[in-house]
Design an enzyme around this catalytic site. Sequence first.
Site, PDB file in Angstrom:
ATOM      1  N   GLY A 160      -3.598  -1.453  -3.072  1.00 51.06           N
ATOM      2  CA  GLY A 160      -3.423  -0.318  -2.162  1.00 51.06           C
ATOM      3  C   GLY A 160      -3.695   0.980  -2.854  1.00 51.06           C
ATOM      4  O   GLY A 160      -4.799   1.545  -2.802  1.00 51.06           O
ATOM      5  N   SER A 161      -2.691   1.491  -3.592  1.00 55.19           N
ATOM      6  CA  SER A 161      -2.836   2.815  -4.188  1.00 55.19           C
ATOM      7  C   SER A 161      -3.960   2.869  -5.214  1.00 55.19           C
ATOM      8  O   SER A 161      -4.636   3.896  -5.330  1.00 55.19           O
ATOM      9  CB  SER A 161      -1.510   3.277  -4.797  1.00 55.19           C
ATOM     10  OG  SER A 161      -0.957   2.254  -5.561  1.00 55.19           O
TER      11      SER A 161
ATOM     12  N   ASP B 138       0.016  -4.103   6.013  1.00 54.78           N
ATOM     13  CA  ASP B 138       1.429  -4.217   5.627  1.00 54.78           C
ATOM     14  C   ASP B 138       2.357  -3.721   6.719  1.00 54.78           C
ATOM     15  O   ASP B 138       2.458  -2.513   6.971  1.00 54.78           O
ATOM     16  CB  ASP B 138       1.677  -3.384   4.365  1.00 54.78           C
ATOM     17  CG  ASP B 138       1.190  -4.087   3.112  1.00 54.78           C
ATOM     18  OD1 ASP B 138       1.503  -5.282   2.938  1.00 54.78           O
ATOM     19  OD2 ASP B 138       0.491  -3.442   2.305  1.00 54.78           O
TER      20      ASP B 138
ATOM     21  N   MET C 126       4.461 -11.874  -4.242  1.00 50.71           N
ATOM     22  CA  MET C 126       4.770 -10.451  -4.426  1.00 50.71           C
ATOM     23  C   MET C 126       4.948 -10.154  -5.915  1.00 50.71           C
ATOM     24  O   MET C 126       5.767 -10.778  -6.589  1.00 50.71           O
ATOM     25  CB  MET C 126       6.048 -10.072  -3.677  1.00 50.71           C
ATOM     26  CG  MET C 126       5.953 -10.129  -2.160  1.00 50.71           C
ATOM     27  SD  MET C 126       4.538  -9.258  -1.456  1.00 50.71           S
ATOM     28  CE  MET C 126       4.807  -7.595  -2.060  1.00 50.71           C
TER      29      MET C 126
ATOM     30  N   MET D 279       6.496  -7.991   6.730  1.00 47.47           N
ATOM     31  CA  MET D 279       7.753  -7.815   5.995  1.00 47.47           C
ATOM     32  C   MET D 279       8.819  -7.482   7.027  1.00 47.47           C
ATOM     33  O   MET D 279       9.336  -6.357   7.086  1.00 47.47           O
ATOM     34  CB  MET D 279       7.582  -6.693   4.954  1.00 47.47           C
ATOM     35  CG  MET D 279       6.720  -7.121   3.783  1.00 47.47           C
ATOM     36  SD  MET D 279       6.088  -5.726   2.834  1.00 47.47           S
ATOM     37  CE  MET D 279       4.592  -5.392   3.754  1.00 47.47           C
TER      38      MET D 279
ATOM     39  N   HIS E 239      -5.936  -5.849   4.165  1.00 47.41           N
ATOM     40  CA  HIS E 239      -4.522  -6.233   4.097  1.00 47.41           C
ATOM     41  C   HIS E 239      -3.695  -5.220   4.900  1.00 47.41           C
ATOM     42  O   HIS E 239      -3.799  -4.006   4.681  1.00 47.41           O
ATOM     43  CB  HIS E 239      -4.091  -6.258   2.631  1.00 47.41           C
ATOM     44  CG  HIS E 239      -2.717  -6.784   2.384  1.00 47.41           C
ATOM     45  ND1 HIS E 239      -2.431  -8.134   2.320  1.00 47.41           N
ATOM     46  CD2 HIS E 239      -1.544  -6.139   2.174  1.00 47.41           C
ATOM     47  CE1 HIS E 239      -1.137  -8.305   2.067  1.00 47.41           C
ATOM     48  NE2 HIS E 239      -0.567  -7.097   1.977  1.00 47.41           N
TER      49      HIS E 239
ATOM     50  N   MET F 220       6.172  -3.260   8.035  1.00 50.44           N
ATOM     51  CA  MET F 220       7.558  -3.185   7.530  1.00 50.44           C
ATOM     52  C   MET F 220       8.485  -2.732   8.645  1.00 50.44           C
ATOM     53  O   MET F 220       8.154  -1.797   9.374  1.00 50.44           O
ATOM     54  CB  MET F 220       7.645  -2.172   6.395  1.00 50.44           C
ATOM     55  CG  MET F 220       6.686  -2.454   5.258  1.00 50.44           C
ATOM     56  SD  MET F 220       6.794  -1.138   4.023  1.00 50.44           S
ATOM     57  CE  MET F 220       5.515  -1.662   2.894  1.00 50.44           C
TER      58      MET F 220
ATOM     59  N   GLY G 195       4.295   1.004  -1.373  1.00 45.01           N
ATOM     60  CA  GLY G 195       3.081   0.945  -2.175  1.00 45.01           C
ATOM     61  C   GLY G 195       3.314   1.700  -3.474  1.00 45.01           C
ATOM     62  O   GLY G 195       4.332   2.393  -3.634  1.00 45.01           O
TER      63      GLY G 195
ATOM     64  N   ASP H  29       0.090  -9.552  -4.656  1.00 43.55           N
ATOM     65  CA  ASP H  29       0.266  -8.328  -3.878  1.00 43.55           C
ATOM     66  C   ASP H  29       1.272  -7.394  -4.542  1.00 43.55           C
ATOM     67  O   ASP H  29       2.464  -7.698  -4.622  1.00 43.55           O
ATOM     68  CB  ASP H  29       0.734  -8.711  -2.463  1.00 43.55           C
ATOM     69  CG  ASP H  29       0.836  -7.518  -1.536  1.00 43.55           C
ATOM     70  OD1 ASP H  29       0.355  -6.431  -1.895  1.00 43.55           O
ATOM     71  OD2 ASP H  29       1.402  -7.687  -0.437  1.00 43.55           O
ATOM     72  N   GLY H  30       0.784  -6.236  -4.997  1.00 40.39           N
ATOM     73  CA  GLY H  30       1.654  -5.202  -5.540  1.00 40.39           C
ATOM     74  C   GLY H  30       1.286  -4.815  -6.962  1.00 40.39           C
ATOM     75  O   GLY H  30       1.267  -5.665  -7.855  1.00 40.39           O
ATOM     76  N   GLY H  31       0.931  -3.564  -7.151  1.00 39.82           N
ATOM     77  CA  GLY H  31       0.662  -3.062  -8.494  1.00 39.82           C
ATOM     78  C   GLY H  31      -0.598  -3.618  -9.142  1.00 39.82           C
ATOM     79  O   GLY H  31      -0.729  -3.587 -10.363  1.00 39.82           O
TER      80      GLY H  31
ATOM     81  N   HIS I 183       0.490  -8.915   6.665  1.00 41.12           N
ATOM     82  CA  HIS I 183       1.661  -9.249   5.843  1.00 41.12           C
ATOM     83  C   HIS I 183       2.899  -8.719   6.562  1.00 41.12           C
ATOM     84  O   HIS I 183       3.141  -7.510   6.568  1.00 41.12           O
ATOM     85  CB  HIS I 183       1.478  -8.598   4.459  1.00 41.12           C
ATOM     86  CG  HIS I 183       2.621  -8.798   3.519  1.00 41.12           C
ATOM     87  ND1 HIS I 183       2.732  -8.084   2.349  1.00 41.12           N
ATOM     88  CD2 HIS I 183       3.700  -9.618   3.568  1.00 41.12           C
ATOM     89  CE1 HIS I 183       3.836  -8.459   1.719  1.00 41.12           C
ATOM     90  NE2 HIS I 183       4.438  -9.385   2.446  1.00 41.12           N
TER      91      HIS I 183
ATOM     92  N   SER J  44      -5.176  -2.752   0.658  1.00 39.35           N
ATOM     93  CA  SER J  44      -4.069  -2.552   1.591  1.00 39.35           C
ATOM     94  C   SER J  44      -4.228  -1.208   2.300  1.00 39.35           C
ATOM     95  O   SER J  44      -4.195  -0.147   1.669  1.00 39.35           O
ATOM     96  CB  SER J  44      -2.733  -2.576   0.859  1.00 39.35           C
ATOM     97  OG  SER J  44      -1.731  -2.111   1.751  1.00 39.35           O
TER      98      SER J  44
HETATM   99  C1  DX5 Z   1       4.337  -3.800  -0.756  1.00 38.63           C
HETATM  100  C2  DX5 Z   1       3.117  -4.192   0.053  1.00 38.63           C
HETATM  101  C3  DX5 Z   1       1.857  -4.157  -0.755  1.00 38.63           C
HETATM  102  C4  DX5 Z   1       1.481  -2.765  -1.178  1.00 38.63           C
HETATM  103  C5  DX5 Z   1       0.408  -2.810  -2.227  1.00 38.63           C
HETATM  104  O1  DX5 Z   1       5.451  -3.821   0.039  1.00 38.63           O
HETATM  105  O2  DX5 Z   1       3.255  -5.496   0.558  1.00 38.63           O
HETATM  106  O3  DX5 Z   1       0.783  -4.762  -0.042  1.00 38.63           O
HETATM  107  O4  DX5 Z   1       1.040  -1.999  -0.100  1.00 38.63           O
HETATM  108  O5  DX5 Z   1       0.262  -1.510  -2.679  1.00 38.63           O
HETATM  109  P1  DX5 Z   1      -0.002  -1.160  -4.211  1.00 38.63           P
HETATM  110  O6  DX5 Z   1      -1.317  -1.814  -4.542  1.00 38.63           O
HETATM  111  O7  DX5 Z   1      -0.057   0.326  -4.198  1.00 38.63           O
HETATM  112  O8  DX5 Z   1       1.132  -1.739  -4.992  1.00 38.63           O
HETATM  113 ZN    ZN Z   2       1.372  -6.580   1.341  1.00 39.09          ZN
END
Ligand code: DX5
Ligand code: ZN
Length: 217
Positions: A198-199, A36, A138, A69, A34, A38, A145, A176-178, A67, A9
């Site tokens: 992502g992170s 993101d 999710m 959001m 990816h 928002m 992130g 997606d996420g964590g 993605h 991401s």
């Molecule tokens: C959350 C995003 C994810 C996020 C993933 O709102 O849709 O794609 O960036 O980041 P990590 O891997 O740090 O959870």
């Molecule tokens: Zn995402």
Amino acid sequence: MKTHVIAPSILAADFGNIQREVEMLNASEADWIHVDVMDGVFVPNISFGIPVCKAIHTHAKKPLDVHLMIEKPENYVEAFRKAGADIISVHYEACPHLHRNLQQLKDLGVQTGVAINPHTSVNLLRDVIHQIDLVCLMSVNPGFGGQTFIEGTYEKVQALRNIINNAGASTKIEVDGGVTIDNAKSLLEAGADVLVAGSFVFSSENPMDTISNLKNV
Ligand code: DX5
Ligand code: ZN
């Protein structure tokens, strides 16, 4: 182990050096990028929009997995397609006429994606599963992130895998996420096809090695 897709991401990247970051992803074992988006309405945070997607696309040699959001995605999907999106995921919770949204994405010639929040049941996708190329499950509440992975996700992946297999559909499951090296293998074993990170990637000392580790779990 079957081949899976790694989609870092870009949200966690250094935006002051976006070209360098995308070139790193080009050179890495990442399969997709990816993206993101928002809007500060559907989720309690604002990231970036169409011009940034276009800038990423200018340098990217890999498919953009966008993605959204955002509320009312139907008003923006064409612009994101023009900005280089190859896959677009809209949120189930933002689409009272999801079947129409999926038709719109198909008409735009983009791969169709549906993202679902942690509280949304995978059973709600049964009747449209043949219209969906990618379900973005999710595993955190969308908006930020770096959040902690929700453990109940494994069961959702398995349940969705059963729905897809029973329907004879070819829909891919994205988590997606964590996502980290600690849960990647279990997610793939549960039936995931695509891992977003992502992170875990961008905060690591060597993002290219981290991507490679996720690709070769
Ligand atoms: C959350 C995003 C994810 C996020 C993933 O709102 O849709 O794609 O960036 O980041 P990590 O891997 O740090 O959870
Ligand atoms: Zn995402």
